[in-house]
Design an enzyme around this catalytic site. Sequence first.
Site, PDB file in Angstrom:
ATOM      1  N   ASP A  30      70.365 -36.669 -26.091  1.00 49.53           N
ATOM      2  CA  ASP A  30      71.131 -38.054 -25.996  1.00 49.53           C
ATOM      3  C   ASP A  30      71.963 -38.344 -26.932  1.00 49.53           C
ATOM      4  O   ASP A  30      73.019 -38.803 -27.086  1.00 49.53           O
ATOM      5  CB  ASP A  30      69.928 -38.947 -25.716  1.00 49.53           C
ATOM      6  CG  ASP A  30      68.737 -38.853 -26.672  1.00 49.53           C
ATOM      7  OD1 ASP A  30      69.031 -37.915 -27.677  1.00 49.53           O
ATOM      8  OD2 ASP A  30      67.770 -39.641 -26.803  1.00 49.53           O
ATOM      9  N   ASP A  62      71.848 -37.305 -34.969  1.00 47.15           N
ATOM     10  CA  ASP A  62      71.792 -38.547 -35.855  1.00 47.15           C
ATOM     11  C   ASP A  62      71.576 -37.716 -37.137  1.00 47.15           C
ATOM     12  O   ASP A  62      72.670 -37.322 -37.625  1.00 47.15           O
ATOM     13  CB  ASP A  62      70.535 -39.292 -35.554  1.00 47.15           C
ATOM     14  CG  ASP A  62      70.253 -40.278 -36.452  1.00 47.15           C
ATOM     15  OD1 ASP A  62      71.397 -40.622 -36.974  1.00 47.15           O
ATOM     16  OD2 ASP A  62      69.193 -40.741 -36.891  1.00 47.15           O
ATOM     17  N   GLY A 118      64.838 -37.733 -24.242  1.00 49.98           N
ATOM     18  CA  GLY A 118      66.058 -38.554 -24.294  1.00 49.98           C
ATOM     19  C   GLY A 118      67.069 -38.197 -23.485  1.00 49.98           C
ATOM     20  O   GLY A 118      67.985 -38.915 -23.009  1.00 49.98           O
ATOM     21  N   ARG A 175      64.381 -46.602 -21.452  1.00 46.44           N
ATOM     22  CA  ARG A 175      65.121 -45.434 -21.245  1.00 46.44           C
ATOM     23  C   ARG A 175      65.950 -45.844 -19.920  1.00 46.44           C
ATOM     24  O   ARG A 175      66.901 -45.062 -19.651  1.00 46.44           O
ATOM     25  CB  ARG A 175      64.245 -44.361 -21.067  1.00 46.44           C
ATOM     26  CG  ARG A 175      63.604 -43.797 -22.340  1.00 46.44           C
ATOM     27  CD  ARG A 175      62.912 -42.450 -21.920  1.00 46.44           C
ATOM     28  NE  ARG A 175      61.926 -42.085 -23.088  1.00 46.44           N
ATOM     29  CZ  ARG A 175      62.229 -41.409 -24.218  1.00 46.44           C
ATOM     30  NH1 ARG A 175      63.470 -41.189 -24.404  1.00 46.44           N
ATOM     31  NH2 ARG A 175      61.277 -41.040 -25.006  1.00 46.44           N
ATOM     32  N   PHE A 224      70.604 -48.875 -34.311  1.00 49.71           N
ATOM     33  CA  PHE A 224      69.718 -48.126 -33.577  1.00 49.71           C
ATOM     34  C   PHE A 224      70.076 -48.827 -32.134  1.00 49.71           C
ATOM     35  O   PHE A 224      70.108 -49.811 -31.805  1.00 49.71           O
ATOM     36  CB  PHE A 224      68.253 -48.451 -33.764  1.00 49.71           C
ATOM     37  CG  PHE A 224      67.011 -47.815 -33.170  1.00 49.71           C
ATOM     38  CD1 PHE A 224      66.834 -46.447 -33.555  1.00 49.71           C
ATOM     39  CD2 PHE A 224      66.700 -48.160 -31.856  1.00 49.71           C
ATOM     40  CE1 PHE A 224      66.108 -45.565 -32.875  1.00 49.71           C
ATOM     41  CE2 PHE A 224      65.762 -47.178 -31.217  1.00 49.71           C
ATOM     42  CZ  PHE A 224      65.289 -46.068 -31.784  1.00 49.71           C
ATOM     43  N   VAL A 225      70.113 -47.588 -31.157  1.00 53.48           N
ATOM     44  CA  VAL A 225      70.226 -48.290 -29.787  1.00 53.48           C
ATOM     45  C   VAL A 225      69.417 -47.429 -28.619  1.00 53.48           C
ATOM     46  O   VAL A 225      68.567 -46.595 -29.001  1.00 53.48           O
ATOM     47  CB  VAL A 225      72.001 -47.441 -29.324  1.00 53.48           C
ATOM     48  CG1 VAL A 225      72.896 -48.208 -30.194  1.00 53.48           C
ATOM     49  CG2 VAL A 225      71.861 -45.844 -29.577  1.00 53.48           C
ATOM     50  N   ASP A 232      65.363 -44.431 -25.972  1.00 54.40           N
ATOM     51  CA  ASP A 232      64.354 -45.238 -26.182  1.00 54.40           C
ATOM     52  C   ASP A 232      63.942 -46.031 -27.621  1.00 54.40           C
ATOM     53  O   ASP A 232      64.372 -45.284 -28.554  1.00 54.40           O
ATOM     54  CB  ASP A 232      63.003 -44.318 -25.788  1.00 54.40           C
ATOM     55  CG  ASP A 232      62.355 -43.529 -26.787  1.00 54.40           C
ATOM     56  OD1 ASP A 232      63.478 -42.648 -27.231  1.00 54.40           O
ATOM     57  OD2 ASP A 232      61.354 -43.534 -27.484  1.00 54.40           O
TER      58      ASP A 232
HETATM   59  P1  IMP Z   1      67.874 -36.382 -35.315  1.00 53.77           P
HETATM   60  O1  IMP Z   1      67.236 -35.155 -35.332  1.00 53.77           O
HETATM   61  O2  IMP Z   1      67.984 -37.198 -36.503  1.00 53.77           O
HETATM   62  O3  IMP Z   1      69.624 -35.855 -34.972  1.00 53.77           O
HETATM   63  O4  IMP Z   1      67.780 -37.127 -34.065  1.00 53.77           O
HETATM   64  C1  IMP Z   1      68.003 -36.686 -32.891  1.00 53.77           C
HETATM   65  C2  IMP Z   1      66.841 -37.616 -31.972  1.00 53.77           C
HETATM   66  O5  IMP Z   1      66.142 -38.662 -32.568  1.00 53.77           O
HETATM   67  C3  IMP Z   1      67.281 -37.898 -30.692  1.00 53.77           C
HETATM   68  O6  IMP Z   1      66.992 -36.961 -29.691  1.00 53.77           O
HETATM   69  C4  IMP Z   1      66.816 -39.071 -30.324  1.00 53.77           C
HETATM   70  O7  IMP Z   1      65.699 -38.992 -29.332  1.00 53.77           O
HETATM   71  C5  IMP Z   1      66.304 -39.733 -31.453  1.00 53.77           C
HETATM   72  N1  IMP Z   1      67.453 -40.955 -31.976  1.00 53.77           N
HETATM   73  C6  IMP Z   1      68.064 -41.076 -32.881  1.00 53.77           C
HETATM   74  N2  IMP Z   1      68.841 -41.975 -32.944  1.00 53.77           N
HETATM   75  C7  IMP Z   1      68.433 -42.940 -32.242  1.00 53.77           C
HETATM   76  C8  IMP Z   1      68.844 -44.120 -31.581  1.00 53.77           C
HETATM   77  O8  IMP Z   1      69.531 -44.992 -32.153  1.00 53.77           O
HETATM   78  N3  IMP Z   1      68.118 -44.633 -30.361  1.00 53.77           N
HETATM   79  C9  IMP Z   1      66.929 -43.864 -30.111  1.00 53.77           C
HETATM   80  N4  IMP Z   1      66.732 -42.828 -30.192  1.00 53.77           N
HETATM   81  C10 IMP Z   1      67.434 -42.214 -31.270  1.00 53.77           C
HETATM   82 MG    MG Z   2      65.240 -37.109 -28.305  1.00 54.00          MG
END
Ligand code: IMP
Ligand code: MG
Length: 184
Positions: free
Chosen positions: A103, A106, A47, A168, A155-156, A162
């Site tokens: 990227d 979340d 990402g 991407r 979600f984006v 992606d």
């Molecule tokens: P986390 O571990 O929940 O903080 O998520 C981080 C990873 O989830 C990022 O590196 C992204 O690859 C993926 N991700 C989270 N939200 C999105 C989104 O809205 N679109 C695409 N990928 C996302």
């Molecule tokens: Mg990622």
Amino acid sequence: MSGEMQEDIDKIIITAEEIGKKVEDISQKLSTDYKGKDLTVVAILNGSLVFLSDLIRQLPLSMRLDTIGADTYGAQTFPRTDPRLLNSLKVDVQGRDVLIIDDIIDTGKTLQKVLEDINKYKPRSIKTCVLLNRSDRRQVELEPDYFGFKIGNEFVVGYGLDFNNQYRNLPFIAALKAECYGKR
Ligand code: IMP
Ligand code: MG
């Protein structure tokens, strides 16, 4: 832009121009903060690829680069499982200043896992830099040291992000039409 990807886009949330300006802002901050330090950038794949390549080309600093693969989502918009790291570091970061690039943050679990992994190698400092910050869904106590934009629950895709490993290469951040999440 025309063609099949364009047809899947519901709306553009952050334009390429807005991203460009923000990347410039962040790189200026980093250039000041890391002047005279021993910088190793660690990018979380896949990402962060587009953000990474724009960002580091604006850093007038000597730096090393390494990457860590992380995997969570698959063909859905919520994390399926806890993140899995696909490899560890290849460069030695002991006593060095590490900047992790991703990227989006979340739930925060991916960055937390990467931080835990890299801390084992005893860097002098470790900070995080993400383009997007979705704070509403955080599940761990973690705020990025640098971020570009706060975003909501939607979600984006685009600019490296992606859905099911597609989109991407869009130059902006966008939301997809609802039907696209079901069709692939
Ligand atoms: P986390 O571990 O929940 O903080 O998520 C981080 C990873 O989830 C990022 O590196 C992204 O690859 C993926 N991700 C989270 N939200 C999105 C989104 O809205 N679109 C695409 N990928 C996302
Ligand atoms: Mg990622």
